[in-house]
Design a protein around this motif. Structure first.
Motif, PDB file in Angstrom:
ATOM      1  N   LEU A 114       0.824  -1.246   0.092  1.00  0.00           N
ATOM      2  CA  LEU A 114       0.052  -0.015   0.091  1.00  0.00           C
ATOM      3  C   LEU A 114       0.976   1.261   0.049  1.00  0.00           C
ATOM      4  CD1 LEU A 114      -2.855  -1.025   2.488  1.00  0.00           C
ATOM      5  CD2 LEU A 114      -2.849  -0.644  -0.057  1.00  0.00           C
ATOM      6  N   ASP A 115       1.926   1.184   0.902  1.00  0.00           N
ATOM      7  CA  ASP A 115       2.886   2.490   0.831  1.00  0.00           C
ATOM      8  C   ASP A 115       3.538   2.638  -0.601  1.00  0.00           C
ATOM      9  OD1 ASP A 115       2.493   3.030   3.614  1.00  0.00           O
ATOM     10  OD2 ASP A 115       4.095   2.055   4.163  1.00  0.00           O
ATOM     11  N   ALA A 116       3.724   1.444  -1.238  1.00  0.00           N
ATOM     12  CA  ALA A 116       4.455   1.481  -2.546  1.00  0.00           C
ATOM     13  C   ALA A 116       3.697   2.153  -3.537  1.00  0.00           C
ATOM     14  CB  ALA A 116       5.060   0.153  -2.895  1.00  0.00           C
ATOM     15  N   VAL A 117       2.245   1.641  -3.634  1.00  0.00           N
ATOM     16  CA  VAL A 117       1.247   2.142  -4.690  1.00  0.00           C
ATOM     17  C   VAL A 117       0.727   3.303  -4.345  1.00  0.00           C
ATOM     18  CG1 VAL A 117       1.134  -0.389  -5.362  1.00  0.00           C
ATOM     19  CG2 VAL A 117      -0.599   0.752  -3.654  1.00  0.00           C
ATOM     20  N   TYR A 118       0.347   3.758  -3.236  1.00  0.00           N
ATOM     21  CA  TYR A 118      -0.201   4.957  -2.895  1.00  0.00           C
ATOM     22  C   TYR A 118       0.196   6.079  -3.264  1.00  0.00           C
ATOM     23  CZ  TYR A 118      -4.963   4.010  -1.036  1.00  0.00           C
ATOM     24  OH  TYR A 118      -6.221   3.905  -0.388  1.00  0.00           O
ATOM     25  N   GLU A 119       1.373   6.467  -3.042  1.00  0.00           N
ATOM     26  CA  GLU A 119       2.067   7.789  -3.161  1.00  0.00           C
ATOM     27  C   GLU A 119       2.479   8.062  -4.711  1.00  0.00           C
ATOM     28  OE1 GLU A 119       5.794  10.393  -1.540  1.00  0.00           O
ATOM     29  OE2 GLU A 119       5.508   8.395  -1.064  1.00  0.00           O
ATOM     30  N   PRO A 120       2.786   6.980  -5.473  1.00  0.00           N
ATOM     31  CA  PRO A 120       3.181   7.433  -6.936  1.00  0.00           C
ATOM     32  C   PRO A 120       1.819   7.416  -7.697  1.00  0.00           C
ATOM     33  CG  PRO A 120       3.640   5.002  -6.407  1.00  0.00           C
ATOM     34  CD  PRO A 120       3.588   5.723  -5.170  1.00  0.00           C
ATOM     35  N   PHE A 121       0.850   6.722  -7.308  1.00  0.00           N
ATOM     36  CA  PHE A 121      -0.451   6.920  -8.165  1.00  0.00           C
ATOM     37  C   PHE A 121      -0.981   8.219  -7.944  1.00  0.00           C
ATOM     38  CE2 PHE A 121      -5.186   6.769  -7.924  1.00  0.00           C
ATOM     39  CZ  PHE A 121      -5.439   6.269  -8.986  1.00  0.00           C
ATOM     40  N   TRP A 122      -0.864   8.815  -6.764  1.00  0.00           N
ATOM     41  CA  TRP A 122      -1.574  10.199  -6.378  1.00  0.00           C
ATOM     42  C   TRP A 122      -0.567  11.359  -7.011  1.00  0.00           C
ATOM     43  CZ3 TRP A 122      -6.253  11.330  -6.321  1.00  0.00           C
ATOM     44  CH2 TRP A 122      -7.158  10.198  -5.864  1.00  0.00           C
ATOM     45  N   ARG A 123       0.813  10.755  -7.457  1.00  0.00           N
ATOM     46  CA  ARG A 123       1.485  11.813  -8.368  1.00  0.00           C
ATOM     47  C   ARG A 123       1.297  11.707  -9.836  1.00  0.00           C
ATOM     48  NH1 ARG A 123       5.875   9.782  -5.251  1.00  0.00           N
ATOM     49  NH2 ARG A 123       6.518   8.876  -7.222  1.00  0.00           N
ATOM     50  N   ARG A 124       0.415  10.844 -10.159  1.00  0.00           N
ATOM     51  CA  ARG A 124       0.056  10.484 -11.476  1.00  0.00           C
ATOM     52  C   ARG A 124       1.390   9.705 -12.359  1.00  0.00           C
ATOM     53  NH1 ARG A 124      -2.338  15.931 -14.377  1.00  0.00           N
ATOM     54  NH2 ARG A 124      -4.158  15.990 -12.787  1.00  0.00           N
ATOM     55  N   ALA A 125       2.031   8.895 -11.343  1.00  0.00           N
ATOM     56  CA  ALA A 125       3.387   8.303 -11.651  1.00  0.00           C
ATOM     57  C   ALA A 125       3.180   6.576 -11.755  1.00  0.00           C
ATOM     58  CB  ALA A 125       4.229   8.484 -11.033  1.00  0.00           C
ATOM     59  N   LEU A 126       1.908   6.211 -11.723  1.00  0.00           N
ATOM     60  CA  LEU A 126       1.683   4.777 -11.711  1.00  0.00           C
ATOM     61  C   LEU A 126       0.294   4.262 -12.583  1.00  0.00           C
ATOM     62  CD1 LEU A 126       2.881   2.029 -10.248  1.00  0.00           C
ATOM     63  CD2 LEU A 126       1.089   2.318  -8.365  1.00  0.00           C
ATOM     64  N   ASP A 127       0.633   3.242 -13.341  1.00  0.00           N
ATOM     65  CA  ASP A 127      -0.756   2.824 -14.121  1.00  0.00           C
ATOM     66  C   ASP A 127      -1.191   1.353 -13.246  1.00  0.00           C
ATOM     67  OD1 ASP A 127      -2.542   1.580 -15.637  1.00  0.00           O
ATOM     68  OD2 ASP A 127      -1.238   2.051 -17.530  1.00  0.00           O
TER      69      ASP A 127
END
Length: 226
Positions: A114-127
């Motif tokens: 969860l830590d790994a996916v949440y932050e980049p997702f909300w920077r628009r950096a994770l598909d």
């Protein structure tokens, strides 16, 4: 605790909830709830310049969406995070299937994921809709990925869809939602009451939010695909 990766309110609830877990010496059961946002807020998609390319929202729905992001962004900044509005309404079922997979490797593995996916997702950096990307995130969190692709397409998808139907049949309608015994709480502003319950409910029940948080948004209401 029920969360959705694409919910800004669940994002800003993650760290305060984690802090409560640690202070109590407990491991909460984190579960995915895949929101169907178009069912209650319409849908929209941005172009590469951040302009609305297509939308089917009413003015009232746009007002609700804009407020939600302003509200959540305030508290993301307090936690040191960047929170950018998403370019589209994401289907988070795949990343939630990966969250289910991570739970077989223990509570700490799910927390890392969860830590790994949440932050980049909300920077628009994770598909979060791309299988290879989600698999790579599992691998980066030291979670075994052998068999994950087949799981995601088959039994993991079936389990996800079954659980989502059961969630809404149980009256759980949005994120973050906390279940403590027979009690259901919607929104991170209830963390003080949750702490009170988990420590024996002695003395008067605290007011919501203010003992544990610097401020709150409510939560994100939705219903998911059955």
């Amino acid at each position: 605790m029920y969360v959705d990766i694409k919910s800004p309110y669940a994002f800003i609830a993650k760290d305060p909830t984690r802090a409560l877990e640690q202070s109590l010496g407990m491991a909460f059961d984190w579960r995915p709830l895949t929101l169907n946002i178009p069912s209650y807020l319409g849908s929209a998609k941005l172009d590469k310049k951040g302009k609305v390319a297509s939308a089917n929202r009413t003015p009232a729905q746009w007002g609700g969406v804009r407020y939600a992001y302003r509200d959540a962004r305030r508290y993301a900044q307090l936690q040191g995070y960047t929170l950018r509005g998403t370019e589209k309404i994401w289907d988070t079922s795949l990343v939630h299937i990966a969250m289910q997979w991570s739970k077989d490797f223990g509570h700490a593995a799910t927390a890392r994921f969860l830590d790994a996916v949440y932050e980049p997702f909300w920077r628009r950096a994770l598909d979060v809709e791309d299988l290879e990307t989600v698999t790579a995130m599992l691998r980066a969190c030291d979670i075994a990925v052998t068999g994950f692709a087949d799981y995601a397409r088959g039994p993991g998808r079936a389990l996800h869809d079954q659980q989502q139907a059961q969630i809404f049949e149980a009256g759980i309608f949005g994120v973050p939602t906390y279940i403590v015994g027979e009690n259901q709480f919607f929104g991170r502003d209830h963390l003080s009451v949750i702490e009170w319950l988990l420590t024996g409910a002695t003395g008067p029940m605290p007011d919501a939010a203010y003992d544990r948080l610097q401020g709150n948004g409510p939560g994100e209401r939705a219903r998911a695909d059955a």
